[in-house]
Design a protein around this motif. Structure first.
Motif, PDB file in Angstrom:
ATOM      1  N   PRO A  75       0.821  -1.177   0.044  1.00  0.00           N
ATOM      2  CA  PRO A  75      -0.062   0.027   0.181  1.00  0.00           C
ATOM      3  C   PRO A  75       0.913   1.283   0.065  1.00  0.00           C
ATOM      4  N   ASP A  76       2.030   1.588   0.886  1.00  0.00           N
ATOM      5  CA  ASP A  76       2.826   2.398   0.672  1.00  0.00           C
ATOM      6  C   ASP A  76       3.456   2.829  -0.407  1.00  0.00           C
ATOM      7  N   ARG A  77       3.911   1.627  -1.002  1.00  0.00           N
ATOM      8  CA  ARG A  77       4.577   1.972  -2.543  1.00  0.00           C
ATOM      9  C   ARG A  77       3.736   2.367  -3.467  1.00  0.00           C
ATOM     10  N   MET A  78       2.481   1.745  -3.264  1.00  0.00           N
ATOM     11  CA  MET A  78       1.409   2.056  -4.518  1.00  0.00           C
ATOM     12  C   MET A  78       0.835   3.719  -4.116  1.00  0.00           C
ATOM     13  N   ARG A  79       0.603   3.958  -2.692  1.00  0.00           N
ATOM     14  CA  ARG A  79       0.262   5.529  -2.397  1.00  0.00           C
ATOM     15  C   ARG A  79       1.295   6.467  -2.852  1.00  0.00           C
ATOM     16  N   ASP A  80       2.619   6.085  -2.885  1.00  0.00           N
ATOM     17  CA  ASP A  80       3.804   7.071  -2.718  1.00  0.00           C
ATOM     18  C   ASP A  80       4.471   7.077  -4.374  1.00  0.00           C
ATOM     19  N   ALA A  81       3.463   6.496  -5.297  1.00  0.00           N
ATOM     20  CA  ALA A  81       4.344   6.592  -6.586  1.00  0.00           C
ATOM     21  C   ALA A  81       4.521   7.950  -6.933  1.00  0.00           C
ATOM     22  N   ASN A  82       5.589   8.412  -7.702  1.00  0.00           N
ATOM     23  CA  ASN A  82       5.737   9.736  -7.975  1.00  0.00           C
ATOM     24  C   ASN A  82       4.950  10.066  -9.153  1.00  0.00           C
ATOM     25  N   ASP A  83       5.053  11.449  -9.412  1.00  0.00           N
ATOM     26  CA  ASP A  83       4.409  11.924 -10.603  1.00  0.00           C
ATOM     27  C   ASP A  83       5.305  13.121 -11.136  1.00  0.00           C
ATOM     28  N   PRO A  84       6.702  12.971 -11.497  1.00  0.00           N
ATOM     29  CA  PRO A  84       7.305  14.086 -11.982  1.00  0.00           C
ATOM     30  C   PRO A  84       6.838  14.949 -12.992  1.00  0.00           C
ATOM     31  N   ASP A  85       6.818  16.105 -13.107  1.00  0.00           N
ATOM     32  CA  ASP A  85       6.348  16.976 -14.140  1.00  0.00           C
ATOM     33  C   ASP A  85       7.244  17.005 -15.290  1.00  0.00           C
ATOM     34  N   PHE A 129       1.098   0.351 -12.130  1.00  0.00           N
ATOM     35  CA  PHE A 129       2.216   0.644 -11.383  1.00  0.00           C
ATOM     36  C   PHE A 129       3.462  -0.030 -11.916  1.00  0.00           C
ATOM     37  N   PHE A 130       4.734   0.892 -12.042  1.00  0.00           N
ATOM     38  CA  PHE A 130       5.970   0.509 -12.620  1.00  0.00           C
ATOM     39  C   PHE A 130       7.087   1.244 -12.075  1.00  0.00           C
ATOM     40  N   ASP A 131       8.407   0.709 -12.218  1.00  0.00           N
ATOM     41  CA  ASP A 131       9.610   1.382 -11.689  1.00  0.00           C
ATOM     42  C   ASP A 131      10.276   1.982 -13.044  1.00  0.00           C
ATOM     43  N   SER A 132      10.714   3.106 -12.763  1.00  0.00           N
ATOM     44  CA  SER A 132      11.620   3.669 -14.013  1.00  0.00           C
ATOM     45  C   SER A 132      12.890   4.314 -13.303  1.00  0.00           C
ATOM     46  N   PRO A 133      13.780   4.692 -14.165  1.00  0.00           N
ATOM     47  CA  PRO A 133      14.989   5.522 -13.585  1.00  0.00           C
ATOM     48  C   PRO A 133      14.652   6.683 -12.470  1.00  0.00           C
ATOM     49  N   GLU A 134      13.558   7.423 -12.846  1.00  0.00           N
ATOM     50  CA  GLU A 134      13.183   8.311 -12.015  1.00  0.00           C
ATOM     51  C   GLU A 134      12.320   7.894 -10.596  1.00  0.00           C
ATOM     52  N   GLY A 135      11.978   6.759 -10.550  1.00  0.00           N
ATOM     53  CA  GLY A 135      11.385   6.120  -9.386  1.00  0.00           C
ATOM     54  C   GLY A 135      10.246   5.431  -9.700  1.00  0.00           C
ATOM     55  N   THR A 136       9.303   5.244  -8.613  1.00  0.00           N
ATOM     56  CA  THR A 136       8.180   4.507  -8.749  1.00  0.00           C
ATOM     57  C   THR A 136       7.133   5.280  -9.583  1.00  0.00           C
ATOM     58  N   MET A 137       6.411   4.891 -10.464  1.00  0.00           N
ATOM     59  CA  MET A 137       5.684   5.565 -11.182  1.00  0.00           C
ATOM     60  C   MET A 137       4.088   4.791 -11.536  1.00  0.00           C
ATOM     61  N   VAL A 138       3.207   5.706 -11.810  1.00  0.00           N
ATOM     62  CA  VAL A 138       1.724   5.180 -12.124  1.00  0.00           C
ATOM     63  C   VAL A 138       1.176   5.524 -13.292  1.00  0.00           C
ATOM     64  N   CYS A 139       0.329   4.891 -14.074  1.00  0.00           N
ATOM     65  CA  CYS A 139      -0.530   5.244 -14.763  1.00  0.00           C
ATOM     66  C   CYS A 139      -1.952   4.583 -14.609  1.00  0.00           C
ATOM     67  N   TYR A 179      -6.736   8.010 -12.996  1.00  0.00           N
ATOM     68  CA  TYR A 179      -6.227   8.298 -11.715  1.00  0.00           C
ATOM     69  C   TYR A 179      -5.326   9.504 -11.949  1.00  0.00           C
ATOM     70  N   PRO A 180      -5.513  10.729 -11.846  1.00  0.00           N
ATOM     71  CA  PRO A 180      -4.747  11.847 -12.000  1.00  0.00           C
ATOM     72  C   PRO A 180      -4.097  11.989 -10.786  1.00  0.00           C
ATOM     73  N   ALA A 181      -2.639  11.962 -10.681  1.00  0.00           N
ATOM     74  CA  ALA A 181      -1.838  11.999  -9.699  1.00  0.00           C
ATOM     75  C   ALA A 181      -1.106  13.336  -9.638  1.00  0.00           C
ATOM     76  N   ALA A 182      -0.902  14.210 -10.411  1.00  0.00           N
ATOM     77  CA  ALA A 182      -0.108  15.540 -10.532  1.00  0.00           C
ATOM     78  C   ALA A 182      -1.347  16.554  -9.933  1.00  0.00           C
ATOM     79  N   ALA A 183      -0.533  17.307  -9.277  1.00  0.00           N
ATOM     80  CA  ALA A 183      -1.480  18.668  -8.675  1.00  0.00           C
ATOM     81  C   ALA A 183      -2.510  19.186  -9.657  1.00  0.00           C
ATOM     82  N   PRO A 184      -3.744  19.495  -9.208  1.00  0.00           N
ATOM     83  CA  PRO A 184      -4.160  19.445  -7.749  1.00  0.00           C
ATOM     84  C   PRO A 184      -4.498  17.897  -7.338  1.00  0.00           C
TER      85      PRO A 184
END
Length: 408
Positions: A115-125, A167-177, A314-319
């Motif tokens: 759950p933590d890894r899924m919830r914290d998946a990043n969204d680099p702009d 969910f997946f891992d990339s060079p930038e970190g944990t990501m989500v689509c 599931y939009p993850a970037a602000a807001p």
């Protein structure tokens, strides 16, 4: 604009569009080797040293020895299973980042997606300057007015059973689509296929296949807030299980042209993934587990004839924060990025990154819904989204994954 890519924000887009010229191109097939491993507890499962316990095949849930031919194929790619599951997947050196069509490997690491890894998946702009897109090379309609994304009523399984998160891992970190369960012509009523964006599985011209790709249908089914999810169990976050990719395919155009930002390759920014349950096959397919799958329409009407399209994600970037499912409904316009590429659908929508790959559904004259596109790009400032119009190349990607598992 952005490209709505991996949980990144709306990706690759600019304000522009692509163009139409369906010339069937080689499609990239990713044969996957799914191996089950047990991950240790802790925040960083990648550092755990689980032991391989079973292959995650499409049939049978008993523990079986990993076939020597699979181990051999992995070794040919320079992958040592024990080292991989022990954290070697974190090595993104160019020589270790598998790129070619048939290079996709995705050994299952049990428990990695907690759950933590899924919830914290990043969204680099990964934004794109809208000035980069030239609409004069093809047919591009005026920019649509923003349509405010509406939250989907929970439980999602009752309102949008075919939607979920990748969910997946990339060079930038944990990501989500985002992604959608779609029908499999080779297994009517028992599909294990999902549809998403190409940039959610492969980095494009400067990279290769992403790693640890998994699908969670009806993620956060109860629609809990981020605060409420802090202590949520895995069963609450993923009530219908975690399903690992054991095959993935995207277009060769995306592999050759796609990038982190911009519109290159966006007209072919789609992917089909075959999945298998992390806990082993209990006899039910993904479609049977969630209760449905959408047909894919590769002959959708031209943009002017489409009355309305509904995009989910599931939009993850602000807001937004990536925990809740949203939808936008709008009449599409046309967006052309390059004269040689198919023109894309474009709708007004305030969803941001993380919604990448989410399904676009149109209800035909027969009253039945069908998937006709997926979120690919959008402007940095948000306000609209664009998705590829599915045609011959998309059908080739879809059919090849279906046929790969036809006899299983």
């Amino acid at each position: 604009m952005r490209s709505i890519r991996p949980s990144f924000t709306v990706r690759r887009g600019r304000d522009a569009a692509r163009r139409t010229s369906p010339v069937p191109a080689a499609v990239a097939l990713a044969s996957v080797l799914a191996l089950t491993a047990t991950a240790c507890n802790g925040d960083d499962h990648a550092d755990a040293k689980p032991s391989v316990s079973a292959t995650a095949g499409t049939a049978g849930d008993g523990k079986i020895k990993i076939p020597d031919d699979i181990r051999k194929r992995l070794r040919e790619h320079g992958i040592d299973i024990d080292k991989w599951k022990g954290g070697a997947w974190k090595n993104w050196n160019r020589d270790d980042w598998l790129r070619e069509a048939n290079d996709f490997v995705n050994p299952i690491i049990k428990g990695l997606w907690d759950p933590d890894r899924m919830r914290d998946a990043n969204d680099p702009d990964k934004g794109v300057d809208t000035n980069d897109i030239s609409g004069d090379q093809g047919v591009t309609d005026p920019t649509p007015a923003p349509v405010r994304a509406q939250p989907v009523r929970a439980p999602y399984h009752a309102s949008a059973a075919t939607s979920g998160k990748v969910f997946f891992d990339s060079p930038e970190g944990t990501m989500v689509c985002s992604a959608t369960v779609v029908e499999d012509p080779a297994h009517p009523g028992k599909s294990n296929l999902i549809w998403t964006a190409g940039h959610c599985v492969h980095a494009g011209k400067k990279g290769g296949w992403y790693r640890n790709i998994a699908f969670v249908p009806s993620y956060n089914n109860a629609g809990k807030s981020n605060a409420e999810l802090q202590d949520a169990s895995r069963a609450e976050v993923a009530p219908y299980g975690v399903w690992w990719a054991d095959a993935a395919k995207t277009s060769q155009q995306w592999i050759d042209q796609g990038g982190e930002t911009g519109g290159n390759g966006a007209s072919y920014d789609f992917a089909v993934i075959h999945v298998t349950p992390e806990q082993g096959n209990a006899g039910k397919s993904l479609e049977e587990t969630v209760g449905g799958a959408l047909p894919v329409n590769f002959n959708a009407p031209a943009v002017p004839q489409v009355r309305s399209i509904t995009a989910s994600g599931y939009p993850a970037a602000a807001p937004y924060d990536g925990q809740l499912l949203y939808q936008c409904q709008d009449k599409p316009g046309r967006l052309s990025i390059q004269r040689t590429d198919p023109t894309m659908y474009r709708i007004g929508c305030t969803m941001t990154g993380g919604s990448s790959g989410g399904g676009w559904v149109e209800t035909g004259s027969d009253g039945k819904p069908a998937l006709v596109s997926n979120t690919s790009i959008g402007p940095v400032s948000s306000g609209w989204l664009a998705g590829p119009r599915l045609g011959e190349v998309a059908k080739g990607v879809y059919d090849s994954v279906s046929k790969k598992f036809a006899g299983r």
